[in-house]
Design an enzyme around this catalytic site. Structure first.
Site, PDB file in Angstrom:
ATOM      1  N   VAL A  14      11.143 -21.983 -21.713  1.00  0.00           N
ATOM      2  CA  VAL A  14      12.350 -22.680 -21.277  1.00  0.00           C
ATOM      3  C   VAL A  14      13.291 -21.640 -20.691  1.00  0.00           C
ATOM      4  O   VAL A  14      13.210 -20.447 -21.023  1.00  0.00           O
ATOM      5  CB  VAL A  14      13.038 -23.435 -22.437  1.00  0.00           C
ATOM      6  N   SER A  15      14.202 -22.069 -19.803  1.00  0.00           N
ATOM      7  CA  SER A  15      15.039 -21.129 -19.069  1.00  0.00           C
ATOM      8  C   SER A  15      16.186 -20.567 -19.891  1.00  0.00           C
ATOM      9  O   SER A  15      16.612 -19.437 -19.686  1.00  0.00           O
ATOM     10  CB  SER A  15      15.605 -21.806 -17.811  1.00  0.00           C
ATOM     11  N   THR A  16      16.741 -21.345 -20.819  1.00  0.00           N
ATOM     12  CA  THR A  16      17.886 -20.889 -21.603  1.00  0.00           C
ATOM     13  C   THR A  16      17.644 -21.146 -23.081  1.00  0.00           C
ATOM     14  O   THR A  16      16.811 -21.972 -23.464  1.00  0.00           O
ATOM     15  CB  THR A  16      19.174 -21.631 -21.186  1.00  0.00           C
TER      16      THR A  16
END
Length: 220
Positions: A33-35
Site C-alpha cells: 500500500v502507498s501510505t
C-alpha cells in the site's frame, strides 16, 4: 542481492518464448500500500486464498526504490517458485519497472502471477501477454528517445540556447557597466537595481577589478 531492477531486455521471441516459467515450487505473495494509513487486509486475504505459503508486504509508495520487503521477497524466491501479487500496480512503479522485475524472475526460473489481471507466466498464455507488454515497453522507450532527439535537433537548428537561462542578459550587463562608471554607485546598489546578486555582477562583469570589489566588500 540479485539485481532484479536492471533495465528490461529487448524482446526476443526464440523457440522457447512461450514455454511456461516457474511452477512446482512455493507460492510467495507480495502486497503493498502507498501510505501507512491504508490497509493491507484485502490484499493479504487475496494472497492467502491463492494459497501463498509466505507473504511479504510494504507500506511505501511504488516510486520509492527502497522497498525493503520487496527486496527480501525477491531474495527469498528460488527456481520453480512463483511470485504472486494482488495486482500489477502493487509490484512495479511503471510498465518498464514491472517488465524488468518479471524478466529478472524469468532468468532465475521463477514464475509470476497477478490475481487481478489473471496473468500467469507459468502458463503459455500468460507468457504471451508479458511478451506483448515487453514489446510495448520497448516501443514506448524508443519513441521517447526519438521524440527527445528530434526536439534537441530542432532547438539546435533554431540556435536556441539549451539548459538554464543566463542570470544576466546582454542589456543588464550593458546597464551594469554603465552604472559602474559612476563613482556614487556601488556594486551592491547596482545588483539590487538589476535584481541579481553581487557575485553575479562580478561573474558577468569581470572587468570590475579587485579594487572595486574590495571597496564594496564591507556592504554585503
Amino acid at each position: 542481492m540479485t539485481d532484479t531492477f536492471a533495465a528490461a531486455p529487448a524482446l526476443v521471441l526464440d523457440g522457447d518464448a512461450l514455454d511456461p516459467i516457474g511452477g512446482g515450487g512455493a507460492l510467495v505473495g507480495y502486497a503493498r500500500v502507498s501510505t501507512t494509513g491504508q490497509l493491507l487486509d484485502r490484499q493479504l486475504l487475496a494472497l492467502r486464498e491463492a494459497a501463498c505459503q509466505k507473504i511479504f508486504s510494504d507500506k511505501k509508495s511504488g516510486k520509492n526504490v527502497e522497498r525493503e520487503e520487496l527486496h527480501k521477497c525477491l531474495d527469498y524466491l528460488r527456481p520453480g517458485d512463483t511470485l504472486v501479487v494482488p495486482a500489477l500496480d502493487r509490484l512495479g512503479r511503471s510498465l518498464q519497472d514491472l517488465i524488468a522485475i518479471v524478466a529478472g524472475l524469468r532468468k532465475r526460473g521463477i514464475g509470476f502471477r497477478s490475481l487481478h489481471e489473471t496473468l500467469d507466466t507459468t502458463t503459455p498464455g500468460g507468457r504471451l501477454v508479458f511478451h506483448v507488454f515487453a514489446a510495448l515497453a520497448e516501443f514506448i522507450r524508443e519513441l521517447i528517445v526519438d521524440v527527445t532527439n528530434e526536439g534537441l535537433a530542432a532547438a539546435r537548428a533554431r540556435r536556441q540556447r539549451l539548459g538554464r537561462p543566463p542570470a544576466m542578459n546582454a542589456e543588464q550587463i550593458r546597464q551594469a557597466r554603465a552604472l559602474l562608471t559612476r563613482p556614487d554607485e556601488s556594486v551592491s546598489s547596482i545588483a539590487r537595481m538589476l535584481g541579481v546578486s553581487r557575485s553575479t555582477i562580478y561573474k558577468y562583469v569581470p572587468e570590475i577589478g579587485t579594487g572595486r570589489g574590495q571597496l564594496d566588500a564591507g556592504e554585503a
